[in-house]
Design a protein around this motif. Structure first.
Motif, PDB file in Angstrom:
ATOM      1  N   TRP A 147       0.815  -1.202   0.000  1.00  0.00           N
ATOM      2  CA  TRP A 147       0.000   0.000   0.000  1.00  0.00           C
ATOM      3  C   TRP A 147       0.852   1.256   0.000  1.00  0.00           C
ATOM      4  CZ3 TRP A 147      -5.255  -0.656  -0.304  1.00  0.00           C
ATOM      5  CH2 TRP A 147      -5.721  -1.952  -0.092  1.00  0.00           C
ATOM      6  N   ASN A 189      -6.934  -1.035  10.918  1.00  0.00           N
ATOM      7  CA  ASN A 189      -7.917  -1.083   9.851  1.00  0.00           C
ATOM      8  C   ASN A 189      -9.164  -0.358  10.314  1.00  0.00           C
ATOM      9  OD1 ASN A 189      -7.771  -2.246   7.340  1.00  0.00           O
ATOM     10  ND2 ASN A 189      -7.641  -4.304   8.197  1.00  0.00           N
ATOM     11  N   ARG A 196     -12.682   1.592   3.891  1.00  0.00           N
ATOM     12  CA  ARG A 196     -11.576   1.101   4.691  1.00  0.00           C
ATOM     13  C   ARG A 196     -10.469   2.139   4.660  1.00  0.00           C
ATOM     14  NH1 ARG A 196      -7.629  -3.715   2.801  1.00  0.00           N
ATOM     15  NH2 ARG A 196      -6.420  -3.977   4.697  1.00  0.00           N
ATOM     16  N   ASP A 243      -8.900   2.869   1.166  1.00  0.00           N
ATOM     17  CA  ASP A 243      -9.223   1.753   0.289  1.00  0.00           C
ATOM     18  C   ASP A 243     -10.719   1.834  -0.018  1.00  0.00           C
ATOM     19  OD1 ASP A 243      -9.181  -0.565  -1.136  1.00  0.00           O
ATOM     20  OD2 ASP A 243      -9.118  -1.894   0.602  1.00  0.00           O
TER      21      ASP A 243
END
Lengths: 582, 317
Positions: free
Chosen positions: A187, A202, A215, A231
């Motif tokens: 990422w 998360n 997310r 995300d």
């Protein structure tokens, strides 16, 4: 919309040579120019940095799969066309730059010119498989990483029945599981600082503070956010792909579900774009009805934001109050449209029905009801010192940052810039109305709240003017593409009967061409860019939503802050996940 | 012999009353919040929904008693019990009315402070043993919050102790026969009230749970009766703080006409209602703001209160 058609094109031709730039006529009148892949970057860079018009905002970046398109007379050869839609605040004009690519070709990334291009280019890669050289982190954005194919290509199946039965054998299951394993490096996150390991949290996809499936991966040092990655894509339903198989009319209800709090405000840019393509003029009554309902939905959207924002900051009660007001607003919507959140009530060339008897009493009742409630919210929310302490000076961007990142709507106006399409480019009859554009200066969470609260009051002014000045007349245009022919005529001649038959069974055939229409939505500028190939369905439906670029600014805003600030910022930018993922 | 029987009755009586109050508060809170939030609240089970807590308890006891596989099992199980036990133990020194007290301890105030400090272990251990990042952050917040607020919670009562000359809660009440301490010790009262809200981690100081930020904070992984115990602990905590405010600042059982124990509960329920109203009315400050309020405002205020109280007492002597 365009100050002197073609003048930007002329400027480009002068700068880069007449042979290098090919102009294209579009139905919406936005100057559109084709440039070769080799000079595309320079052209875009010139338009932003050197041109006197200063196209500071990358309004949209998308692509078209041209491989099965029939009507593209006068356009250069291309398999995939990358479309850059730029906007200039200085001269209030748009320009569309197109670059044709062959299958498998990639193009230079423009993230160096506009940081906002990052997510747009990832989306084009995800949806069309067009690569971008020099992109900092080119990976899928809306589809899962294990997805095969690029959905918006014409050869990608549009629905499950075209794909054969779904199977999940053991190895595929394991592969999917493995893909979910978290590696910070994938990422673009560092696993730790100089002498600390970060804790990766998360936040989402299921979290009470994210208002939906979102997310956010946080790299935490204590509670301080060192870095973050957003995300998205959990709410992706392929709305643009659906546009390629629904008829022009049957697509309208899908638009409701893009920004699902703003109901008919989503119908508006879509029907405006189709009307541009078909050359339909709507009666005055239609314009005023549309504006009245759009403003009611703007109020509704802001009320939901108001309550949930307070709840994000820990105040439990306001959400119940604002939802109650919203119910009052829905009484009007139910009476008029029969639906609530998703009425799907605008039509090409009009609205579905005329206003019902007694609508004016309902609207009047709502306008009398709301002001005292808003005054109460001012005292319990906006003037609350804890609320101020949580929002003032938190998550601020400057005006130039906001422009670079493609921020629009209340979030842009919170930076002190009076930019509202209802005033700057009055569409659909807004020039008849008297209202103001609220702004704030700080560009922080509190400023964004101030702007929205004041917008509720301004929208009420507009609704009041609609109530007082509702014109008489038809609720639908008589254009053959917009409405079935009048019943008495179909009984007289065969041509009208055929028109009726085709319009009802196929849906209208909209002439080939391209048009975009944008409106000032509840969250920001919302546009539909439609490509018609002279058929009963759209060839390409591009939805430019405000929440997408807004969410992209999040990592910049939260850096160095902590989790409660993150939640405050999320609440203040007022996004809708369906609006981001489409 | 009879003395023992009386003691036993007292012990189980207080225990029973406290547990009933804690359960009943679930209904009271939800109805009051409903009233203030323009909705009904529970109104289906029994008259006015008053049997809702019973239904809740049956449901929560019938739930699967689940411990996540990644949790530290013994600590995870122990944590919810700690909060209930420590709070219940404090009620032992609470003078409800003349003669109605389980243990007339001459260091009652210190005993309360000690027990409430132990209560933080429940949250800290529960959050840590859950093996969940949200729980961990909640537990860390809870520990920092308790450390900060415990300091001036103790200091804020010192004014009362100086004026009454005793750590014994009964003696403190008796010293307020003429004038409730809320008048001379208003600063102490205000500071204690704020510290009390923080101690019970209720909104606006519910940062260890902070629903919109940390899902459910330290008890994210808890379910069934283990979660229920945290819940009971919270309501017992509210009751305890309300009773202590009554005892320390509002003259305990003193009041005209009505029997002493009735006065005691009237005052207590007034503050319980206040706690619930706070929850309905206020947003939550940020973590660093909370700590800053504690150290930069509350601590100096309570120290000032002690100095001024001491000075006046010396001058008056």
């Amino acid at each position: 919309m365009n100050a002197g058609n073609g003048s930007v094109i002329d400027e480009l031709k002068e700068r880069f040579g007449a042979g290098a730039v090919t102009a294209q006529q579009t139905k919406d009148g936005v100057p559109t120019a084709w440039v070769g892949k080799g000079i595309a970057y320079d052209v875009l860079n010139y338009l932003k940095m050197a041109s006197g018009r200063r196209f500071r905002m990358l309004y949209d970046l998308t692509a078209i799969d041209e491989r099965v398109r029939r009507h593209r007379e006068g356009q250069p050869e291309s398999d995939f066309t990358v479309v850059y839609h730029l906007l200039s605040y200085d001269s209030n004009e748009d320009v569309r730059i197109k670059t044709g690519l062959t299958e498998g070709e990639s193009i230079r990334s423009v993230t160096g010119i506009w940081p906002a291009a990052n997510w747009y280019e990832r989306e084009v890669w995800d949806m069309f498989g067009v690569g971008f050289e020099g992109h900092p982190h080119l990976r899928r954005i809306l589809m899962p990483p294990t997805w095969k194919g690029h959905p918006l290509r014409k050869d990608h199946p549009a629905r499950a029945t075209e794909m054969g039965p779904f199977r999940l054998p053991e190895e595929k299951s394991m592969e999917e599981q493995e893909a979910m394993r978290f590696h910070p490096e994938d990422w673009g996150l560092a696993p730790g600082g100089e002498d600390t390991d970060y804790m990766f949290l998360n936040l989402g996809p299921h979290h009470p503070g994210t208002h939906g499936l979102l997310r956010i991966i946080l790299a935490l040092d204590g509670e301080e956010i060192v870095d973050s990655v957003v995300d998205i894509g959990f709410h992706h339903r392929g709305a643009e792909k659906m546009g390629e198989r629904q008829s022009w009319h049957t697509y309208i209800p899908y638009t409701d579900r893009i920004d699902y709090l703003a109901g008919v405000l989503n119908n508006l840019p879509y029907v405006l774009a189709v009307e541009k393509l078909a050359g339909i003029e709507v009666p005055d009554r239609v314009k005023v009805i549309r504006i009245m309902l759009s403003e009611l939905f703007r109020i509704e959207s802001h009320l939901v934001w108001y309550g949930t924002f307070a709840q994000d900051l820990g105040a439990l009660s306001p959400v119940f109050y604002t939802f109650y007001d919203r119910e009052r607003m829905f009484e009007i919507i139910e009476a008029v449209c029969g639906g609530r959140m998703h009425p799907g009530w605008f039509r090409i060339g009009g609205v579905a029905q005329d206003l019902p008897k007694g609508w004016d009493g309902l609207v009047r009742g709502f306008l009398d009801w709301l002001p005292s409630r808003l005054a109460e919210y001012d005292s319990i929310i906006m003037k609350n010192s804890l609320f101020k302490a949580r929002t003032k000076g938190v998550g601020a961007y400057t005006l130039s940052e906001a422009m670079e990142w493609g921020v629009t709507g209340p979030n842009l106006r919170a930076c002190g810039f009076e930019w509202d399409w209802r005033k700057k480019r009055p569409y659909g009859g807004y020039d008849w109305f008297d209202f103001e554009i609220p702004t704030a200066r700080e560009g922080d969470c509190y400023g964004r709240a101030v702007v929205r609260v004041e917008e509720i009051r301004q929208s009420m002014r507009i609704v009041e003017q609609c109530l007082k000045n509702m014109p008489a007349g038809d609720h639908k245009s008589r254009h053959p593409l917009a409405a079935p022919p009048l019943k008495p005529r179909t009984m007289q001649d065969i041509e009208t009967l055929i028109d009726h038959f085709l319009g009802v069974s196929w849906g209208p055939v909209i002439p080939a061409g391209e048009a975009a229409a944008g409106v000032e939505g509840a969250k920001g500028n919302n546009s539909y860019y439609l490509v018609s190939d002279g058929s009963t369905v759209s060839y390409r439906t591009r939805i430019r939503t405000p929440s997408f670029p807004h969410m992209q600014t999040l990592p910049m805003l939260v850096k160095g802050l902590n989790i409660p600030d993150l939640i405050a910022i999320l609440g203040s930018i007022d996004f809708i996940l369906a609006d981001i993922d489409r | 012999m009879s003395q023992t029987v009386i003691h036993l009755i007292m012990v189980f009586g207080v225990l029973g009353v406290m547990m009933s109050i804690a359960a009943g508060l679930i209904w009271v809170e939800r109805r009051l919040l409903g009233l203030w939030q323009d909705r009904y609240g529970p109104n289906r089970v029994g008259p006015l929904g008053m049997l809702q807590p019973l239904a809740d308890v049956i449901k929560i006891l019938a739930k699967e008693d689940w411990v996540p596989p990644f949790a530290d099992r013994p600590v995870f199980t122990l944590a919810p019990a700690i909060v209930v036990i420590t709070v219940l133990l404090v009620f032992a020194v609470m003078p409800f009315a003349p003669g109605i007290v389980v243990a007339d301890l001459n260091i009652g105030v210190l005993y309360f402070l000690a027990m409430s400090s132990l209560g933080v272990y429940s949250v800290a251990l529960g959050g840590w043993a859950s093996g969940n990042k949200y729980s961990l952050i909640g537990a860390l917040r809870a520990s920092a919050q308790m450390i900060s607020y415990e300091v001036f919670m103790g200091l804020s009562i010192m004014g009362v102790v100086m004026m009454s000359g005793s750590f014994d809660l009964r003696r403190i009440v008796e010293a307020q026969r003429g004038l409730w301490y809320i008048v001379p010790q208003f600063i102490g009262f205000a500071v204690f009230l704020v510290a009390g809200v923080a101690e019970t981690h209720r909104l606006p100081f519910d940062l260890p749970e902070a629903e919109s930020e940390l899902v459910a904070g330290f008890h994210s992984e808890y379910s069934g009766m283990k979660f229920g115990l945290f819940f009971v602990g919270e309501y017992l905590g509210i009751t305890l703080i309300s009773m202590l405010i009554t005892t320390l600042f509002l003259g305990g059982w003193y009041g005209p006409v009505l029997p002493p124990v009735v006065w005691f509960f009237i005052k207590t329920f007034f503050f319980i209602g206040f706690f619930i109203l706070l929850r309905a009315a206020l947003p939550r400050p940020r973590y660093d703001q909370l700590i800053r309020i504690g150290w930069k405002l509350m601590l100096p205020l309570s120290l000032l209160n002690i100095v001024v109280t001491g000075g006046i007492m010396l001058a008056a002597r």
